[in-house]
Design a protein around this motif. Structure first.
Motif, PDB file in Angstrom:
ATOM      1  N   ILE A  40       0.836  -1.199   0.000  1.00 43.99           N
ATOM      2  CA  ILE A  40       0.000   0.000   0.000  1.00 43.99           C
ATOM      3  C   ILE A  40       0.869   1.247   0.000  1.00 43.99           C
ATOM      4  O   ILE A  40       0.598   2.213  -0.726  1.00 43.99           O
ATOM      5  CB  ILE A  40      -0.931   0.005   1.226  1.00 43.99           C
ATOM      6  CG1 ILE A  40      -1.907  -1.181   1.154  1.00 43.99           C
ATOM      7  CG2 ILE A  40      -1.711   1.321   1.320  1.00 43.99           C
ATOM      8  CD1 ILE A  40      -2.769  -1.330   2.386  1.00 43.99           C
ATOM      9  N   ASN A  41       1.919   1.244   0.820  1.00 40.47           N
ATOM     10  CA  ASN A  41       2.811   2.397   0.917  1.00 40.47           C
ATOM     11  C   ASN A  41       3.434   2.743  -0.425  1.00 40.47           C
ATOM     12  O   ASN A  41       3.444   3.912  -0.848  1.00 40.47           O
ATOM     13  CB  ASN A  41       3.895   2.118   1.958  1.00 40.47           C
ATOM     14  CG  ASN A  41       4.945   3.211   2.029  1.00 40.47           C
ATOM     15  OD1 ASN A  41       5.979   3.131   1.364  1.00 40.47           O
ATOM     16  ND2 ASN A  41       4.688   4.224   2.825  1.00 40.47           N
ATOM     17  N   SER A  48       0.779   9.498  -5.314  1.00 41.39           N
ATOM     18  CA  SER A  48       0.771  10.704  -4.463  1.00 41.39           C
ATOM     19  C   SER A  48      -0.517  10.793  -3.653  1.00 41.39           C
ATOM     20  O   SER A  48      -1.179  11.832  -3.610  1.00 41.39           O
ATOM     21  CB  SER A  48       0.954  11.965  -5.318  1.00 41.39           C
ATOM     22  OG  SER A  48       2.177  11.927  -6.015  1.00 41.39           O
ATOM     23  N   MET A  49      -0.850   9.688  -3.022  1.00 40.98           N
ATOM     24  CA  MET A  49      -2.073   9.601  -2.234  1.00 40.98           C
ATOM     25  C   MET A  49      -1.746   9.275  -0.791  1.00 40.98           C
ATOM     26  O   MET A  49      -0.674   8.740  -0.491  1.00 40.98           O
ATOM     27  CB  MET A  49      -2.994   8.510  -2.792  1.00 40.98           C
ATOM     28  CG  MET A  49      -3.498   8.762  -4.197  1.00 40.98           C
ATOM     29  SD  MET A  49      -4.402   7.318  -4.825  1.00 40.98           S
ATOM     30  CE  MET A  49      -5.760   7.230  -3.662  1.00 40.98           C
ATOM     31  N   GLU A  50      -2.681   9.561   0.100  1.00 42.58           N
ATOM     32  CA  GLU A  50      -2.559   9.158   1.491  1.00 42.58           C
ATOM     33  C   GLU A  50      -2.724   7.643   1.583  1.00 42.58           C
ATOM     34  O   GLU A  50      -3.601   7.067   0.932  1.00 42.58           O
ATOM     35  CB  GLU A  50      -3.618   9.845   2.355  1.00 42.58           C
ATOM     36  CG  GLU A  50      -3.440  11.352   2.487  1.00 42.58           C
ATOM     37  CD  GLU A  50      -2.242  11.707   3.351  1.00 42.58           C
ATOM     38  OE1 GLU A  50      -1.867  10.886   4.226  1.00 42.58           O
ATOM     39  OE2 GLU A  50      -1.675  12.803   3.154  1.00 42.58           O
ATOM     40  N   ALA A  55      -5.676   2.464   1.300  1.00 46.79           N
ATOM     41  CA  ALA A  55      -5.984   1.245   2.043  1.00 46.79           C
ATOM     42  C   ALA A  55      -7.480   0.964   2.047  1.00 46.79           C
ATOM     43  O   ALA A  55      -7.911  -0.200   2.041  1.00 46.79           O
ATOM     44  CB  ALA A  55      -5.464   1.355   3.466  1.00 46.79           C
ATOM     45  N   SER A  56      -8.278   2.017   2.050  1.00 48.58           N
ATOM     46  CA  SER A  56      -9.734   1.842   2.070  1.00 48.58           C
ATOM     47  C   SER A  56     -10.248   1.247   0.761  1.00 48.58           C
ATOM     48  O   SER A  56     -11.369   0.748   0.696  1.00 48.58           O
ATOM     49  CB  SER A  56     -10.430   3.182   2.332  1.00 48.58           C
ATOM     50  OG  SER A  56     -10.264   4.072   1.231  1.00 48.58           O
ATOM     51  N   ARG A  57      -9.435   1.305  -0.282  1.00 49.86           N
ATOM     52  CA  ARG A  57      -9.815   0.746  -1.582  1.00 49.86           C
ATOM     53  C   ARG A  57      -9.158  -0.591  -1.866  1.00 49.86           C
ATOM     54  O   ARG A  57      -9.390  -1.201  -2.907  1.00 49.86           O
ATOM     55  CB  ARG A  57      -9.405   1.724  -2.689  1.00 49.86           C
ATOM     56  CG  ARG A  57     -10.250   2.982  -2.757  1.00 49.86           C
ATOM     57  CD  ARG A  57      -9.895   3.782  -3.997  1.00 49.86           C
ATOM     58  NE  ARG A  57      -9.870   2.933  -5.168  1.00 49.86           N
ATOM     59  CZ  ARG A  57      -9.309   3.290  -6.333  1.00 49.86           C
ATOM     60  NH1 ARG A  57      -8.741   4.482  -6.454  1.00 49.86           N
ATOM     61  NH2 ARG A  57      -9.327   2.470  -7.356  1.00 49.86           N
ATOM     62  N   GLN A 159     -19.504  -8.270   3.752  1.00 50.52           N
ATOM     63  CA  GLN A 159     -19.100  -7.250   2.790  1.00 50.52           C
ATOM     64  C   GLN A 159     -17.705  -7.530   2.246  1.00 50.52           C
ATOM     65  O   GLN A 159     -17.459  -7.424   1.038  1.00 50.52           O
ATOM     66  CB  GLN A 159     -19.138  -5.863   3.445  1.00 50.52           C
ATOM     67  CG  GLN A 159     -18.829  -4.712   2.496  1.00 50.52           C
ATOM     68  CD  GLN A 159     -19.906  -4.510   1.446  1.00 50.52           C
ATOM     69  OE1 GLN A 159     -21.029  -4.987   1.613  1.00 50.52           O
ATOM     70  NE2 GLN A 159     -19.578  -3.789   0.383  1.00 50.52           N
ATOM     71  N   SER A 160     -16.784  -7.888   3.125  1.00 49.63           N
ATOM     72  CA  SER A 160     -15.415  -8.180   2.700  1.00 49.63           C
ATOM     73  C   SER A 160     -15.366  -9.368   1.751  1.00 49.63           C
ATOM     74  O   SER A 160     -14.686  -9.327   0.722  1.00 49.63           O
ATOM     75  CB  SER A 160     -14.531  -8.454   3.920  1.00 49.63           C
ATOM     76  OG  SER A 160     -13.235  -8.847   3.529  1.00 49.63           O
ATOM     77  N   ASP A 161     -16.074 -10.432   2.087  1.00 48.22           N
ATOM     78  CA  ASP A 161     -16.094 -11.624   1.226  1.00 48.22           C
ATOM     79  C   ASP A 161     -16.614 -11.273  -0.166  1.00 48.22           C
ATOM     80  O   ASP A 161     -16.067 -11.715  -1.181  1.00 48.22           O
ATOM     81  CB  ASP A 161     -16.974 -12.713   1.838  1.00 48.22           C
ATOM     82  CG  ASP A 161     -16.310 -13.408   3.018  1.00 48.22           C
ATOM     83  OD1 ASP A 161     -15.138 -13.106   3.315  1.00 48.22           O
ATOM     84  OD2 ASP A 161     -16.975 -14.254   3.639  1.00 48.22           O
ATOM     85  N   LYS A 162     -17.676 -10.499  -0.204  1.00 44.61           N
ATOM     86  CA  LYS A 162     -18.280 -10.121  -1.476  1.00 44.61           C
ATOM     87  C   LYS A 162     -17.318  -9.281  -2.312  1.00 44.61           C
ATOM     88  O   LYS A 162     -17.133  -9.527  -3.510  1.00 44.61           O
ATOM     89  CB  LYS A 162     -19.573  -9.332  -1.219  1.00 44.61           C
ATOM     90  CG  LYS A 162     -20.276  -8.866  -2.474  1.00 44.61           C
ATOM     91  CD  LYS A 162     -21.548  -8.085  -2.121  1.00 44.61           C
ATOM     92  CE  LYS A 162     -22.239  -7.558  -3.360  1.00 44.61           C
ATOM     93  NZ  LYS A 162     -23.471  -6.784  -3.018  1.00 44.61           N
TER      94      LYS A 162
END
Length: 208
Positions: A40-41, A48-50, A55-57, A159-162
């Motif tokens: 992710i880092n 150039s993103m946080e 991580a949310s994506r 939701q995560s599984d889907k």
């Protein structure tokens, strides 16, 4: 199994099955590089993103509406806020693919999720693991980790599984839970996460 390349373990996991813990323990016991947040880092730095936003994506497809806004930004003179201009899901997948391949080339590593089993499918010195568990076991773990209710934990898991299943099918053309994609599939709810670590270590020794 050839040894011309660094040794890699890829871990695909259902939420709540203990993937992060098991991956960290394997990396520690085998003196291997643990690749999770760094993926992710590195991707966040490229775009150039946080990190928190990217991580949310992670392992999720963009919504159709979000993709439409991005397309509109390039196809019209309308003003689109800068925070909408995220990389597409395809761009993010391709970037993480490059990062994972680079890590596998440079380090013996444990790589968590992100289609690693598929990206490194032709990598000779690799073991692919799939971790899963009964819903009740996973709900209990998530409830304890995040200090949320059983109902909230169950909703997170569903939701995560889907999202993961759809993401992996979209970019690999494979069914995420098909055990034919992996060398070893473990129900951590049946044997426990620590026993799963020992089972994988025994399997690695056998393969080598």
């Amino acid at each position: 199994m050839g040894h011309d390349n660094p040794f890699v373990i890829t871990i695909s996991r259902q939420l709540g099955s203990g993937g992060a813990y098991i991956g960290q323990q394997l990396a520690k016991k085998l003196d291997m590089y643990y690749a999770d947040n760094e993926i992710i880092n590195k991707a966040a730095n490229k775009f150039s993103m946080e990190e928190s936003h990217l991580a949310s994506r992670d392992e999720k497809l963009q919504s159709i509406w979000h993709s439409f806004l991005q397309f509109s930004a390039f196809s019209s003179d309308k003003y689109i806020p800068s925070d909408v201009m995220d990389p597409t899901s395809r761009e993010l997948y391709e970037t993480e693919t490059e990062i994972i391949r680079h890590i596998a080339k440079e380090h013996s590593a444990v790589i968590i999720g992100r289609c690693g089993f598929h990206i490194l499918r032709e990598y000779s010195n690799r073991v692919s693991i799939f971790l899963y568990g009964d819903k009740s076991f996973r709900v209990q773990r998530i409830q304890q980790i995040y200090e949320i209710s059983d109902k909230e934990a169950e909703e997170m898991i569903l939701q995560s599984d889907k999202e993961r299943a759809l993401y992996i099918n979209t970019f690999t053309g494979k069914k995420w839970s098909d055990i034919c994609n992996y060398d070893l599939a473990i129900n951590t709810g049946k044997i426990g996460v620590d026993n799963a670590v020992e089972l994988i270590l025994d399997y690695v020794k056998f393969k080598q």
